[in-house]
Design a protein around this motif. Sequence first.
Motif, PDB file in Angstrom:
ATOM      1  N   VAL A 191       4.998  12.608 -18.295  1.00  0.00           N
ATOM      2  CA  VAL A 191       4.506  11.791 -17.187  1.00  0.00           C
ATOM      3  C   VAL A 191       5.455  10.621 -16.987  1.00  0.00           C
ATOM      4  N   THR A 192       6.003  10.496 -15.780  1.00  0.00           N
ATOM      5  CA  THR A 192       7.026   9.492 -15.494  1.00  0.00           C
ATOM      6  C   THR A 192       6.675   8.701 -14.242  1.00  0.00           C
ATOM      7  N   ALA A 193       6.877   7.389 -14.315  1.00  0.00           N
ATOM      8  CA  ALA A 193       6.757   6.526 -13.136  1.00  0.00           C
ATOM      9  C   ALA A 193       8.154   6.186 -12.631  1.00  0.00           C
ATOM     10  N   VAL A 194       8.311   6.186 -11.314  1.00  0.00           N
ATOM     11  CA  VAL A 194       9.584   5.801 -10.705  1.00  0.00           C
ATOM     12  C   VAL A 194       9.341   4.512  -9.922  1.00  0.00           C
ATOM     13  N   ASN A 195       9.968   3.439 -10.364  1.00  0.00           N
ATOM     14  CA  ASN A 195       9.784   2.130  -9.745  1.00  0.00           C
ATOM     15  C   ASN A 195      11.053   1.742  -8.997  1.00  0.00           C
ATOM     16  N   LEU A 196      10.945   1.676  -7.690  1.00  0.00           N
ATOM     17  CA  LEU A 196      12.116   1.475  -6.844  1.00  0.00           C
ATOM     18  C   LEU A 196      12.042   0.159  -6.088  1.00  0.00           C
ATOM     19  N   GLY A 197      13.222  -0.414  -5.880  1.00  0.00           N
ATOM     20  CA  GLY A 197      13.351  -1.491  -4.920  1.00  0.00           C
ATOM     21  C   GLY A 197      13.450  -0.883  -3.527  1.00  0.00           C
ATOM     22  N   HIS A 242       5.558  24.394 -12.374  1.00  0.00           N
ATOM     23  CA  HIS A 242       5.989  23.647 -13.549  1.00  0.00           C
ATOM     24  C   HIS A 242       5.975  22.127 -13.385  1.00  0.00           C
ATOM     25  N   GLY A 243       5.939  21.650 -12.135  1.00  0.00           N
ATOM     26  CA  GLY A 243       6.030  20.205 -11.961  1.00  0.00           C
ATOM     27  C   GLY A 243       5.394  19.709 -10.681  1.00  0.00           C
ATOM     28  N   LEU A 244       5.130  18.410 -10.658  1.00  0.00           N
ATOM     29  CA  LEU A 244       4.552  17.742  -9.496  1.00  0.00           C
ATOM     30  C   LEU A 244       5.264  16.411  -9.307  1.00  0.00           C
ATOM     31  N   ILE A 245       5.787  16.190  -8.107  1.00  0.00           N
ATOM     32  CA  ILE A 245       6.363  14.897  -7.769  1.00  0.00           C
ATOM     33  C   ILE A 245       5.525  14.294  -6.653  1.00  0.00           C
ATOM     34  N   ASN A 246       4.707  13.313  -7.012  1.00  0.00           N
ATOM     35  CA  ASN A 246       3.855  12.617  -6.055  1.00  0.00           C
ATOM     36  C   ASN A 246       4.690  11.569  -5.335  1.00  0.00           C
ATOM     37  N   ASN A 247       5.295  11.977  -4.239  1.00  0.00           N
ATOM     38  CA  ASN A 247       6.214  11.113  -3.505  1.00  0.00           C
ATOM     39  C   ASN A 247       5.597  10.531  -2.234  1.00  0.00           C
ATOM     40  N   ALA A 248       4.645  11.217  -1.636  1.00  0.00           N
ATOM     41  CA  ALA A 248       4.086  10.776  -0.348  1.00  0.00           C
ATOM     42  C   ALA A 248       3.504   9.371  -0.471  1.00  0.00           C
ATOM     43  N   VAL A 254       5.617  13.419 -11.980  1.00  0.00           N
ATOM     44  CA  VAL A 254       6.405  12.242 -11.615  1.00  0.00           C
ATOM     45  C   VAL A 254       5.704  11.529 -10.469  1.00  0.00           C
ATOM     46  N   ASN A 255       5.386  10.254 -10.668  1.00  0.00           N
ATOM     47  CA  ASN A 255       4.729   9.457  -9.635  1.00  0.00           C
ATOM     48  C   ASN A 255       5.686   8.399  -9.108  1.00  0.00           C
ATOM     49  N   ILE A 256       5.906   8.410  -7.795  1.00  0.00           N
ATOM     50  CA  ILE A 256       6.783   7.415  -7.195  1.00  0.00           C
ATOM     51  C   ILE A 256       5.975   6.139  -6.986  1.00  0.00           C
ATOM     52  N   ALA A 257       6.260   5.150  -7.804  1.00  0.00           N
ATOM     53  CA  ALA A 257       5.598   3.853  -7.693  1.00  0.00           C
ATOM     54  C   ALA A 257       6.550   2.903  -6.964  1.00  0.00           C
ATOM     55  N   SER A 258       6.737   1.702  -7.480  1.00  0.00           N
ATOM     56  CA  SER A 258       7.596   0.740  -6.803  1.00  0.00           C
ATOM     57  C   SER A 258       7.782  -0.479  -7.697  1.00  0.00           C
ATOM     58  N   GLN A 259       8.876  -1.192  -7.500  1.00  0.00           N
ATOM     59  CA  GLN A 259       9.011  -2.490  -8.149  1.00  0.00           C
ATOM     60  C   GLN A 259       7.931  -3.441  -7.642  1.00  0.00           C
ATOM     61  N   ALA A 260       7.371  -3.141  -6.466  1.00  0.00           N
ATOM     62  CA  ALA A 260       6.253  -3.933  -5.950  1.00  0.00           C
ATOM     63  C   ALA A 260       5.023  -3.796  -6.835  1.00  0.00           C
ATOM     64  N   GLY A 261       4.978  -2.752  -7.648  1.00  0.00           N
ATOM     65  CA  GLY A 261       3.895  -2.592  -8.601  1.00  0.00           C
ATOM     66  C   GLY A 261       4.028  -3.519  -9.794  1.00  0.00           C
ATOM     67  N   LYS A 304       0.602   0.144  -5.445  1.00  0.00           N
ATOM     68  CA  LYS A 304       1.639   0.523  -6.411  1.00  0.00           C
ATOM     69  C   LYS A 304       1.305   0.019  -7.814  1.00  0.00           C
ATOM     70  N   HIS A 305       0.602  -1.116  -7.915  1.00  0.00           N
ATOM     71  CA  HIS A 305       0.050  -1.522  -9.207  1.00  0.00           C
ATOM     72  C   HIS A 305      -0.868  -0.418  -9.725  1.00  0.00           C
ATOM     73  N   ALA A 306      -1.681   0.125  -8.815  1.00  0.00           N
ATOM     74  CA  ALA A 306      -2.617   1.183  -9.191  1.00  0.00           C
ATOM     75  C   ALA A 306      -1.884   2.441  -9.647  1.00  0.00           C
ATOM     76  N   VAL A 307      -0.849   2.823  -8.925  1.00  0.00           N
ATOM     77  CA  VAL A 307      -0.077   4.013  -9.301  1.00  0.00           C
ATOM     78  C   VAL A 307       0.553   3.825 -10.681  1.00  0.00           C
ATOM     79  N   LEU A 308       1.109   2.651 -10.908  1.00  0.00           N
ATOM     80  CA  LEU A 308       1.753   2.390 -12.194  1.00  0.00           C
ATOM     81  C   LEU A 308       0.724   2.383 -13.324  1.00  0.00           C
ATOM     82  N   GLY A 309      -0.423   1.753 -13.089  1.00  0.00           N
ATOM     83  CA  GLY A 309      -1.473   1.741 -14.106  1.00  0.00           C
ATOM     84  C   GLY A 309      -2.000   3.132 -14.393  1.00  0.00           C
ATOM     85  N   PHE A 310      -2.208   3.906 -13.342  1.00  0.00           N
ATOM     86  CA  PHE A 310      -2.674   5.279 -13.492  1.00  0.00           C
ATOM     87  C   PHE A 310      -1.669   6.117 -14.289  1.00  0.00           C
ATOM     88  N   THR A 311      -0.397   5.972 -13.961  1.00  0.00           N
ATOM     89  CA  THR A 311       0.646   6.751 -14.632  1.00  0.00           C
ATOM     90  C   THR A 311       0.724   6.417 -16.112  1.00  0.00           C
TER      91      THR A 311
END
Length: 266
Positions: free
Chosen positions: A184-190, A88-94, A141-148, A162-169
């Motif tokens: 589809v959700t982006a997670v942007n973390l400090g 049912h879901g995918l969390i791209n965390n690696a 869910v794609n783990i991006a970053s505030q660095a994106g 991380k710019h790429a991950v955010l743009g892709f998401t």
Amino acid sequence: MKRTSLVNKKIIITGASSGIGEKVAWYVAKERGIPIILARSRDKLEHLKADILYSFHIDSPIYIVDLLNKQETKKVINEIIENHDPVHGLINNAGIGMFAELSAMNDGDIESMIQLNVTSLIGITKQLLPYFQKQSLAHIVNIASQAGKIATPKACVYAATKHAVLGFTNGLRLELTASSNIYVTAVNLGPVKTNFLHTADPTGRYEKNVARYMLDPDDVAKKIVQQLFIPKREINLPFWMEIGSRIYQLFPAICEKLFKSQFMKK
């Protein structure tokens, strides 16, 4: 919006042997979901599997995979679909980060960051997309970053990934707008207090400089799991850093001048 129950929902989590991925798997199981956990370390995954089984009586399937190996990754994803349908879901965390000026980085480190943070993430998502489109509900869910959103010195390559991950998401979310069954959700973390920083900056300088700002991986994982199967565009943590990124988009030159010392924490 009321969230769909996680009971018996099967969710693939990459990079689940430690840090955010490990905590997310734990909280998915706590809500009676079934985390399907992927990483390179068999020992760590088996330990996590045993903890989840003991704590929640949930049997969490484990898959040992090097996500830098494209063929191996494809094979594992196919096995998961075959053995655990429905998923049912995918969390791209690696992901991996290495903090250094570009001139001091070797080509292998650059290629590894791009391959793991971007190429593998896109490849896994693409492979699962036709499958998810046949489900009644799915969540990516794609783990991006505030660095994106704000790049800083000594992190230009990491920020690029991380710019790429955010743009892709964001692009994928728009492509799937007509398909209401896939969120589809982006997670942007400090900065988060995990072993990620031990690899990114072995000197410990960055971790020391941002210690008071660091997020607790337990809190981050709770927030992610709380938002599963809700049409959430982004999860941004900490909130004040997200506000800062919005101001930066409006006044980049001023921000770079005023907050130069903050950007040099690495």
